[in-house]
Design an enzyme around this catalytic site. Sequence first.
Site, mmCIF file in Angstrom:
data_model
loop_
_atom_site.group_PDB
_atom_site.id
_atom_site.type_symbol
_atom_site.label_atom_id
_atom_site.label_comp_id
_atom_site.label_asym_id
_atom_site.label_seq_id
_atom_site.Cartn_x
_atom_site.Cartn_y
_atom_site.Cartn_z
ATOM 1 N N SER A 41 0.840 -1.195 0.000
ATOM 2 C CA SER A 41 0.000 0.000 0.000
ATOM 3 C C SER A 41 0.883 1.255 0.000
ATOM 4 O O SER A 41 1.707 1.419 -0.895
ATOM 5 C CB SER A 41 -0.957 -0.043 1.193
ATOM 6 O OG SER A 41 -2.001 0.894 1.025
ATOM 7 N N ASP A 89 -5.970 -3.403 -2.681
ATOM 8 C CA ASP A 89 -4.878 -3.140 -1.742
ATOM 9 C C ASP A 89 -4.283 -4.412 -1.135
ATOM 10 O O ASP A 89 -4.990 -5.252 -0.576
ATOM 11 C CB ASP A 89 -5.424 -2.248 -0.621
ATOM 12 C CG ASP A 89 -4.344 -1.544 0.162
ATOM 13 O OD1 ASP A 89 -3.428 -2.231 0.643
ATOM 14 O OD2 ASP A 89 -4.414 -0.311 0.297
#
Length: 317
Positions: free
Chosen positions: A85, A205
């Site tokens: 991320s 993600d």
Amino acid sequence: MRHTLRLLLLMLLLAHTPAAALSERTDEEVLRNFLWQEFIELPADARPTIGLALSAGGVRGFAHVGTLEVLTNAGVPIDRVSGTSMGAVIGALYAGGLPTEKLWEISSHLSMRNISPDFNVMGLWRFLFAKKLPSSANLADFFNKQLGDIQFEDLKIPFTCAAMDVKTGERVLFNSGPLAIAVRASMNLPGVFEPVEYRHRLLVDGAVVDYLPVESVKKMGADYIIASITPPDFFSTTPKTVAAYLLRVGDVRGAAMIEEAAQKADFVLTNRVVDVGTLELDKLHKAGEIGVVEAHQHLEELQDSILLFALDDIIKP
């Protein structure tokens, strides 16, 4: 023989250093500095390979910039990097050769418009009421402006990042091919942005499956692993929107993954970034400063840990 002579010189230095000077710099500090210089002068193939794992955490993850600044200034060699991320964004830019000064500059001009073409008045309306989530397509363009349209193979430091395929629940590891879309997928927040379509997968993600990629760095060949983590903050704010609740659920899962993965690292830097929401991009600099403080406070401890781990290589004749 070379090292024996240097140790003898060090002992002579200590013996002839005025007491007043030693009161300011202890024997331990002099020895640490001596050994540290010996260590960082070793060729990469003559010392342990050092890896860096950068956790997820949204805006909190910008603390990794502060971590990198302190490590770089101290001469800590970083041979492998893996991030998830925001950790993927920072890690990829650093691995691509962007100096920490440039990373700091990003905090002053990164906005939601750099991430999503849908972030405007109509886009916000669509986000709240439409069936389709906004795209994170602009992130790839923003990334290409920083490094160019490069491949993993072009990076100065080996780097990996992960995303999750929402169709299968699989962790998807990126270590080759185009860099920008891989980083975009790794920080493509589920429930906030629409999945990234890439190689017949729908990607979101990587924090969902690999919040702190210690294992990834290990598989890249790192002997000694530093983990920079940004634990979730559950107490400063209460979620008030659907998206905020989705992010909080992810953080709860992330906290459990951090605890498990951190145990596999050799050294952990814990950046406690509080009162900073996942998407509060105006607080990036605040998060980075916390990273500087944490890394600086524990720098000598980290150096001692690395020196003990590499002692055989340092004293090798």
